[in-house]
Design an enzyme around this catalytic site. Structure first.
Site, PDB file in Angstrom:
ATOM      1  N   GLU A 144     -11.741   5.197   4.758  1.00 29.04           N
ATOM      2  CA  GLU A 144     -11.251   6.085   5.821  1.00 29.04           C
ATOM      3  C   GLU A 144     -12.309   6.256   6.909  1.00 29.04           C
ATOM      4  O   GLU A 144     -11.976   6.292   8.094  1.00 29.04           O
ATOM      5  CB  GLU A 144     -10.844   7.456   5.257  1.00 29.04           C
ATOM      6  CG  GLU A 144      -9.661   7.431   4.329  1.00 29.04           C
ATOM      7  CD  GLU A 144      -8.321   7.161   4.998  1.00 29.04           C
ATOM      8  OE1 GLU A 144      -8.245   7.080   6.235  1.00 29.04           O
ATOM      9  OE2 GLU A 144      -7.331   7.029   4.262  1.00 29.04           O
ATOM     10  N   TRP A 204      -5.206   1.549  10.314  1.00 29.64           N
ATOM     11  CA  TRP A 204      -5.375   1.448   8.873  1.00 29.64           C
ATOM     12  C   TRP A 204      -5.118   0.033   8.379  1.00 29.64           C
ATOM     13  O   TRP A 204      -5.790  -0.439   7.466  1.00 29.64           O
ATOM     14  CB  TRP A 204      -4.471   2.467   8.180  1.00 29.64           C
ATOM     15  CG  TRP A 204      -4.662   2.508   6.697  1.00 29.64           C
ATOM     16  CD1 TRP A 204      -3.726   2.246   5.753  1.00 29.64           C
ATOM     17  CD2 TRP A 204      -5.865   2.816   5.976  1.00 29.64           C
ATOM     18  NE1 TRP A 204      -4.262   2.377   4.496  1.00 29.64           N
ATOM     19  CE2 TRP A 204      -5.573   2.727   4.606  1.00 29.64           C
ATOM     20  CE3 TRP A 204      -7.153   3.154   6.356  1.00 29.64           C
ATOM     21  CZ2 TRP A 204      -6.523   2.963   3.618  1.00 29.64           C
ATOM     22  CZ3 TRP A 204      -8.107   3.389   5.367  1.00 29.64           C
ATOM     23  CH2 TRP A 204      -7.784   3.291   4.020  1.00 29.64           C
ATOM     24  N   TYR A 250       0.838  -1.198   0.000  1.00 24.16           N
ATOM     25  CA  TYR A 250       0.000   0.000   0.000  1.00 24.16           C
ATOM     26  C   TYR A 250       0.881   1.260   0.000  1.00 24.16           C
ATOM     27  O   TYR A 250       0.666   2.181  -0.784  1.00 24.16           O
ATOM     28  CB  TYR A 250      -0.929  -0.016   1.217  1.00 24.16           C
ATOM     29  CG  TYR A 250      -1.642   1.284   1.449  1.00 24.16           C
ATOM     30  CD1 TYR A 250      -2.668   1.693   0.601  1.00 24.16           C
ATOM     31  CD2 TYR A 250      -1.288   2.121   2.500  1.00 24.16           C
ATOM     32  CE1 TYR A 250      -3.313   2.905   0.797  1.00 24.16           C
ATOM     33  CE2 TYR A 250      -1.920   3.334   2.703  1.00 24.16           C
ATOM     34  CZ  TYR A 250      -2.933   3.712   1.856  1.00 24.16           C
ATOM     35  OH  TYR A 250      -3.562   4.923   2.041  1.00 24.16           O
TER      36      TYR A 250
END
Length: 188
Positions: free
Chosen positions: A42, A50, A20
């Site tokens: 988000e 995350w 990522y």
């Protein structure tokens, strides 16, 4: 990449996180579908890490119509209940309901501005991304005046789970802001 690759330290060594970091984070995105994807992800991340969301990303993609805002905006109460039964996502009712509501608002913004991208970049200096040259993680803020302004406007429009900190993370994820450290091999 070689063993001597330098990355921003926040991504650690988890292969999903490093991929990522290397391929997405801080890379400029102008595709509304991807901007919508990060809006959902988000918001789901609020209060969580995350990496937790990245591990569930494919499940979100499956359950949220491949992040097609038109389809998500049309979800019914039955769709929401079906999604909440799936253990592959964060099963928080408020977050799932807000994803559907935010999809409807996203479409309104697209209609008003021509695209969600144009809306977001209307807040950016000269309509361009910000490329930072920070030397350490401690220099990276959790929010900025621009994320404050976007979050305030989105709240006024009715968006949920999109405060200034989540907004800044969205800006980083979609390359509105590039916060790769100056010595990171993936700066650009």
């Amino acid at each position: 990449m070689s063993k001597n690759t330098t990355r921003c330290p926040w991504c650690g060594t988890d292969p999903l996180y490093t991929e990522y970091h290397d391929k997405e984070w801080g890379k400029e995105v102008h595709d509304d579908r991807i901007l919508f994807e990060f809006l959902i992800l988000e918001a789901a991340q609020a209060g969580l890490s995350w990496i937790t969301i990245l591990r569930k990303r494919e499940n979100y993609r499956r359950l949220f119509a491949d992040f097609d805002a038109d389809k998500v905006a049309a979800f019914t109460a039955e769709d929401i209940e079906r999604i909440l039964q799936d253990p592959g996502i964060i099963r928080n009712r408020l977050k799932v309901v807000s994803a559907v509501s935010n999809a409807r608002l996203f479409l309104q913004v697209q209609k008003e501005f021509g695209s969600f991208d144009k809306y977001l970049y209307s807040f950016m200096p000269e309509g361009k991304p910000i490329i930072n040259h920070r030397r350490s993680m401690s220099e990276i803020p959790a929010r900025t005046e621009i994320s404050d302004a976007i979050a305030k406007d989105m709240k006024k429009r009715g968006f949920k789970f999109f405060g200034t900190t989540i907004c800044y993370a969205h800006m980083q994820a979609t390359g509105m802001v590039n916060d790769h450290l100056a010595d990171c091999d993936f700066k650009k």
